[in-house]
Design a protein around this motif. Structure first.
Motif, PDB file in Angstrom:
ATOM      1  N   PHE A  48      16.141  15.072  84.414  1.00 31.10           N
ATOM      2  CA  PHE A  48      16.418  16.101  83.403  1.00 31.10           C
ATOM      3  C   PHE A  48      16.104  15.637  81.973  1.00 31.10           C
ATOM      4  CE2 PHE A  48      19.454  17.482  86.766  1.00 31.10           C
ATOM      5  CZ  PHE A  48      19.128  18.826  86.842  1.00 31.10           C
ATOM      6  N   TYR A  49      15.386  14.516  81.826  1.00 33.67           N
ATOM      7  CA  TYR A  49      15.163  13.994  80.471  1.00 33.67           C
ATOM      8  C   TYR A  49      14.556  15.047  79.540  1.00 33.67           C
ATOM      9  CZ  TYR A  49      13.243  11.346  76.575  1.00 33.67           C
ATOM     10  OH  TYR A  49      12.919  10.912  75.316  1.00 33.67           O
ATOM     11  N   HIS A  50      13.538  15.750  80.020  1.00 39.25           N
ATOM     12  CA  HIS A  50      12.829  16.710  79.149  1.00 39.25           C
ATOM     13  C   HIS A  50      13.712  17.883  78.742  1.00 39.25           C
ATOM     14  CE1 HIS A  50      12.369  17.933  83.296  1.00 39.25           C
ATOM     15  NE2 HIS A  50      11.934  19.121  82.935  1.00 39.25           N
ATOM     16  N   THR A  51      14.537  18.373  79.676  1.00 39.60           N
ATOM     17  CA  THR A  51      15.381  19.526  79.323  1.00 39.60           C
ATOM     18  C   THR A  51      16.538  19.091  78.423  1.00 39.60           C
ATOM     19  OG1 THR A  51      16.495  19.249  81.466  1.00 39.60           O
ATOM     20  CG2 THR A  51      14.799  20.939  81.319  1.00 39.60           C
ATOM     21  N   GLU A  52      17.044  17.874  78.648  1.00 44.83           N
ATOM     22  CA  GLU A  52      18.102  17.351  77.767  1.00 44.83           C
ATOM     23  C   GLU A  52      17.574  17.243  76.335  1.00 44.83           C
ATOM     24  OE1 GLU A  52      21.535  16.018  78.661  1.00 44.83           O
ATOM     25  OE2 GLU A  52      21.005  17.591  80.082  1.00 44.83           O
ATOM     26  N   GLN A  53      16.345  16.746  76.219  1.00 47.68           N
ATOM     27  CA  GLN A  53      15.739  16.594  74.888  1.00 47.68           C
ATOM     28  C   GLN A  53      15.632  17.929  74.168  1.00 47.68           C
ATOM     29  OE1 GLN A  53      14.728  13.878  72.985  1.00 47.68           O
ATOM     30  NE2 GLN A  53      15.921  12.783  74.503  1.00 47.68           N
ATOM     31  N   LYS A  54      15.474  18.996  74.929  1.00 49.83           N
ATOM     32  CA  LYS A  54      15.320  20.324  74.325  1.00 49.83           C
ATOM     33  C   LYS A  54      16.656  21.066  74.260  1.00 49.83           C
ATOM     34  CE  LYS A  54      11.105  20.325  73.215  1.00 49.83           C
ATOM     35  NZ  LYS A  54      10.745  20.543  71.801  1.00 49.83           N
ATOM     36  N   GLY A  55      17.730  20.383  74.570  1.00 50.52           N
ATOM     37  CA  GLY A  55      19.051  21.014  74.481  1.00 50.52           C
ATOM     38  C   GLY A  55      19.296  22.080  75.539  1.00 50.52           C
ATOM     39  N   ILE A  56      18.573  22.002  76.649  1.00 50.35           N
ATOM     40  CA  ILE A  56      18.753  22.982  77.737  1.00 50.35           C
ATOM     41  C   ILE A  56      19.770  22.406  78.726  1.00 50.35           C
ATOM     42  CG2 ILE A  56      17.580  24.137  79.660  1.00 50.35           C
ATOM     43  CD1 ILE A  56      14.948  23.763  77.959  1.00 50.35           C
ATOM     44  N   SER A  57      20.780  23.170  79.078  1.00 49.65           N
ATOM     45  CA  SER A  57      21.801  22.653  79.991  1.00 49.65           C
ATOM     46  C   SER A  57      21.178  22.448  81.371  1.00 49.65           C
ATOM     47  CB  SER A  57      22.975  23.616  80.099  1.00 49.65           C
ATOM     48  OG  SER A  57      22.620  24.712  80.915  1.00 49.65           O
ATOM     49  N   LYS A  58      21.844  21.622  82.181  1.00 43.28           N
ATOM     50  CA  LYS A  58      21.289  21.336  83.504  1.00 43.28           C
ATOM     51  C   LYS A  58      21.308  22.598  84.366  1.00 43.28           C
ATOM     52  CE  LYS A  58      22.013  16.411  83.267  1.00 43.28           C
ATOM     53  NZ  LYS A  58      22.991  16.201  82.175  1.00 43.28           N
ATOM     54  N   LYS A  59      22.321  23.411  84.149  1.00 40.00           N
ATOM     55  CA  LYS A  59      22.375  24.667  84.896  1.00 40.00           C
ATOM     56  C   LYS A  59      21.168  25.544  84.546  1.00 40.00           C
ATOM     57  CE  LYS A  59      24.897  28.993  85.188  1.00 40.00           C
ATOM     58  NZ  LYS A  59      26.039  29.775  84.719  1.00 40.00           N
ATOM     59  N   GLU A  60      20.927  25.687  83.248  1.00 42.71           N
ATOM     60  CA  GLU A  60      19.822  26.523  82.821  1.00 42.71           C
ATOM     61  C   GLU A  60      18.494  25.968  83.349  1.00 42.71           C
ATOM     62  OE1 GLU A  60      20.103  27.072  78.629  1.00 42.71           O
ATOM     63  OE2 GLU A  60      18.580  28.661  78.654  1.00 42.71           O
ATOM     64  N   ALA A  61      18.369  24.648  83.299  1.00 48.91           N
ATOM     65  CA  ALA A  61      17.127  24.029  83.770  1.00 48.91           C
ATOM     66  C   ALA A  61      16.905  24.335  85.244  1.00 48.91           C
ATOM     67  CB  ALA A  61      17.179  22.523  83.546  1.00 48.91           C
ATOM     68  N   MET A  62      17.984  24.287  86.028  1.00 46.75           N
ATOM     69  CA  MET A  62      17.852  24.486  87.469  1.00 46.75           C
ATOM     70  C   MET A  62      17.679  25.954  87.851  1.00 46.75           C
ATOM     71  SD  MET A  62      20.440  21.692  89.165  1.00 46.75           S
ATOM     72  CE  MET A  62      19.876  21.988  90.849  1.00 46.75           C
ATOM     73  N   TYR A  63      18.212  26.837  87.019  1.00 47.15           N
ATOM     74  CA  TYR A  63      18.095  28.269  87.330  1.00 47.15           C
ATOM     75  C   TYR A  63      16.886  28.912  86.655  1.00 47.15           C
ATOM     76  CZ  TYR A  63      22.260  28.679  90.118  1.00 47.15           C
ATOM     77  OH  TYR A  63      23.163  28.568  91.136  1.00 47.15           O
TER      78      TYR A  63
END
Lengths: 209, 430
Positions: free
Chosen positions: B37-52
């Motif tokens: 999740f490094y890239h989504t964390e860097q963009k402030g996207i929650s893990k839930k949002e990244a997965m959905y």
């Protein structure tokens, strides 16, 4: 009884249970049997510490132990319970639901004479604080496998400080990704590389052995 | 450097990695970090949002990875499609925002595997009698709720009993409401997976346009880990090593060929990517003794790797945890397959590894996660320099993190320092 101890150490489940049943049938003092079990567990712990035994051996010995206890514990009197070396509050920190490492640590601490309160996994910092007030442990042991646990451990220790409880306890941390750097980062007192380290560190802290 | 076209860069970068794998000295040590999740964390996207929302994950990946000068970019397959799990009713994961409460984690938590004894100790015989039938009727429904319809899947051999079975008995199964629902859900899930795969493809195409090749897409596991994770559970399989060693060996044996076939079949989806990621879990030091490793873990794993190599694929076992004490096994295998595999390490001593099998296998790793999360850029630079000095000679070294590549919580400045160190210390020739 040498043979009994040897079979436990060798993890020969069937032989152990046969001898145990025989000893109980002969009306042997359950405390004496328990003393043998203790000797065997100590040997298993030593084999684990010296990298002869590994996780599967611990799991298997736990399985044998469970069956021994099932037969013996009902025969023990309240007064037979031995005194504990110390109280340890244990849990996997918030965000992380891994329990393999934590459970092994718990098992090793218990067979080595500690009273362990296991808070389970994904435990919020606040719960550690509350349970500390209630259980009054000598040691708090934080477990975590994911990298998300780094900050969760740090926060937990900060909360313990804020509650004014930090000076009452020693704190140890451990888990697959935990190392010297994380120890410094979170501000704990020690970290363990393997589950057996938890026992060694605890013994040092409570002045046992 | 900035003069080169993306097309030229793409070729150069791929060649650099190819050379490293083939144990030829490239112009520079390649760097190919993996992420979850490094890239989504860097963009402030929650893990839930990244997965959905796979599109968001892909967009974040495009933006974040384009900012580094990496030789190959990571697949974003590790951001698993949560919606698909919801549709299937998956039970062996917990993930942020799951529809089913028992599987639900908080939005910022990464998905995590649920250990379970999905196959009981007394079910070995049933498995041996009919592996396919057992997996279909017993295991699939235990793994995913929608497959409970399969529990009643008719025995195909019954069709031999004549027209009655063929015309009535067999079709009856498909008329069952749970079965009908299962196929509807499966169709819905499949549609979603097609969309997910398209998103991955779009990401790869966009990165290619920008001059960045993909690392890999395909993966498979060691048969022992498959039995541990999806069938017997870790506790179960460890006890089986004592109580049912013959049965355990037999099931590992049975699963070996199908693992090769399934992986080779999957490789058709992206035939240009030869590397197969093999995350290894339960064979590490501490998880079993050498004798057990030699008996239960290593034989079927090496046969899978051999099978992949025979089919033109490049196995990349990821040795999670510590494997330094197992290096003799790794050396023996690499000697037989010189230049045809990548050993990716976590906490092992890679410099010692270079000495022992560096002439036969490409080494990847192992910048520690703890360093990338809590260290300073200077510490990171120093560590990468050490790795390069110890492993780069003669080619055969690729820089990446240890566990899962770059941790989700890694500091951006540390990842930058890791990348820059490769350009500073990893040049073989200008």
């Amino acid at each position: 009884m040498e043979k009994f101890i040897e079979e436990i150490v060798e993890l020969n489940e069937e032989a152990v249970m046969n001898i145990l049943k025989e000893r109980l049938a002969n009306n042997e003092d359950p405390m004496e049997i328990m003393a043998d079990v203790k000797v065997a567990m100590k040997k298993i712990g030593d084999l684990y510490a010296s990298n002869v035994y590994f996780l599967p051996d611990l799991i298997m010995s736990g399985e044998i132990l469970r069956q021994i206890f099932e037969l013996i514990v009902p025969k023990l009197k309240e007064s037979d319970q031995q005194e504990k070396k110390g109280k340890i509050l244990l849990g996997t920190v918030e965000g992380d639901i891994h329990d393999i490492g934590k459970d092994i640590v718990k098992f090793l601490l218990e067979v080595n004479g500690y009273e362990v309160m296991d808070l389970g996994v994904d435990v919020p910092a606040q719960v550690f604080v509350e349970k500390m007030q209630e259980f009054k442990p000598d040691i708090v042991a934080l477990s975590g496998f994911l990298t998300i646990a780094f900050d969760a451990m740090k926060v937990t220790i900060e909360k313990i400080k804020e509650a004014g409880l930090r000076d009452n306890v020693k704190i140890m941390i451990g888990g697959g990704t935990i190392d010297e750097r994380i120890l410094e980062y979170v501000g704990a007192d020690a970290y363990g590389d393997s589950a057996m380290d938890a026992v060694t560190i605890a013994n040092k802290w409570v002045g046992a052995e | 450097m900035s003069e080169k076209s993306p097309r030229k860069l793409y070729k150069e970068r791929n060649q650099r990695v190819k050379n490293a794998i083939a144990l030829k000295e490239p112009d520079r040590v390649p760097i190919t970090p993996m992420v979850t999740f490094y890239h989504t964390e860097q963009k402030g996207i929650s893990k839930k949002e990244a997965m959905y929302n796979p599109e968001k994950s892909a967009q974040a990946a495009i933006e974040v990875f384009s900012s580094y000068n990496w030789d190959q970019v990571p697949p974003i397959t590790q951001v698993y499609p949560a919606k698909y799990f919801d549709i299937l009713g998956t039970l062996f994961f917990k993930w942020p925002g799951a529809e089913r409460e028992s599987q639900r984690l908080l939005d910022h938590q990464p998905y995590q595997f649920v250990e379970g004894e999905y196959m009981k100790a007394n079910e070995y015989e049933e498995f041996f009698e009919d592996p396919t039938g057992f997996l279909l009727r017993k295991i699939l429904p235990r793994h995913n709720t929608i497959f409970k319809g399969f529990a009643r899947f008719p025995n195909i051999i019954n069709l031999a009993s004549g027209y009655g079975a063929m015309l009535v008995g067999f079709p009856l199964f498909f008329m069952d409401p749970t079965v009908k629902e299962m196929f509807e859900k499966l169709a819905e899930g499949t549609q979603y997976m097609v969309k997910f795969m398209n998103t991955l493809n779009t990401y790869e195409m966009e990165m290619k346009k920008r001059g960045y090749p993909m690392q890999f897409m395909n993966m498979c596991q060691a048969p022992y880990d498959v039995v541990s994770e999806f069938l017997r559970g870790m506790r179960g399989i460890m006890l089986d090593m004592y109580r049912k060693p013959e049965e355990l060996k037999r099931i590992l044996e049975i699963l070996t060929e199908p693992t090769i076939t399934a992986t080779v079949n999957l490789s058709v989806l992206a035939p240009h990517l030869k590397v197969v990621f093999m995350p290894l879990h339960r064979g590490a030091e501490g998880f079993m003794n050498e004798k057990q490793f030699e008996t239960f873990y290593w034989p079927t794993l090496t046969r899978v790797m051999e099978g992949l190599i025979k089919n033109g694929l490049i196995p990349m076992p990821f040795f999670e945890g510590k494997y330094t004490a197992r290096f003799p096994y790794l050396t023996e295998f690499a000697k037989k397959h010189k230049g045809k595999l990548i050993y990716w390490f976590d906490q092992s001593d890679i410099i010692k590894g270079k000495e022992e099998f560096g002439d036969y296998a490409c080494i990847r790793g192992n910048i520690p996660g703890s360093l990338l999360v809590t260290g300073s850029p200077k510490d990171v630079e120093k560590y990468v320099k050490q790795c390069i000095e110890g492993c780069a000679e003669g080619g055969g070294y690729i820089v990446d993190g240890g566990i899962s590549g770059i941790p989700d919580e890694a500091k951006a400045e540390n990842v930058k320092a890791m990348t820059e160190a490769v350009f500073k210390y990893g040049v073989y020739r200008k």
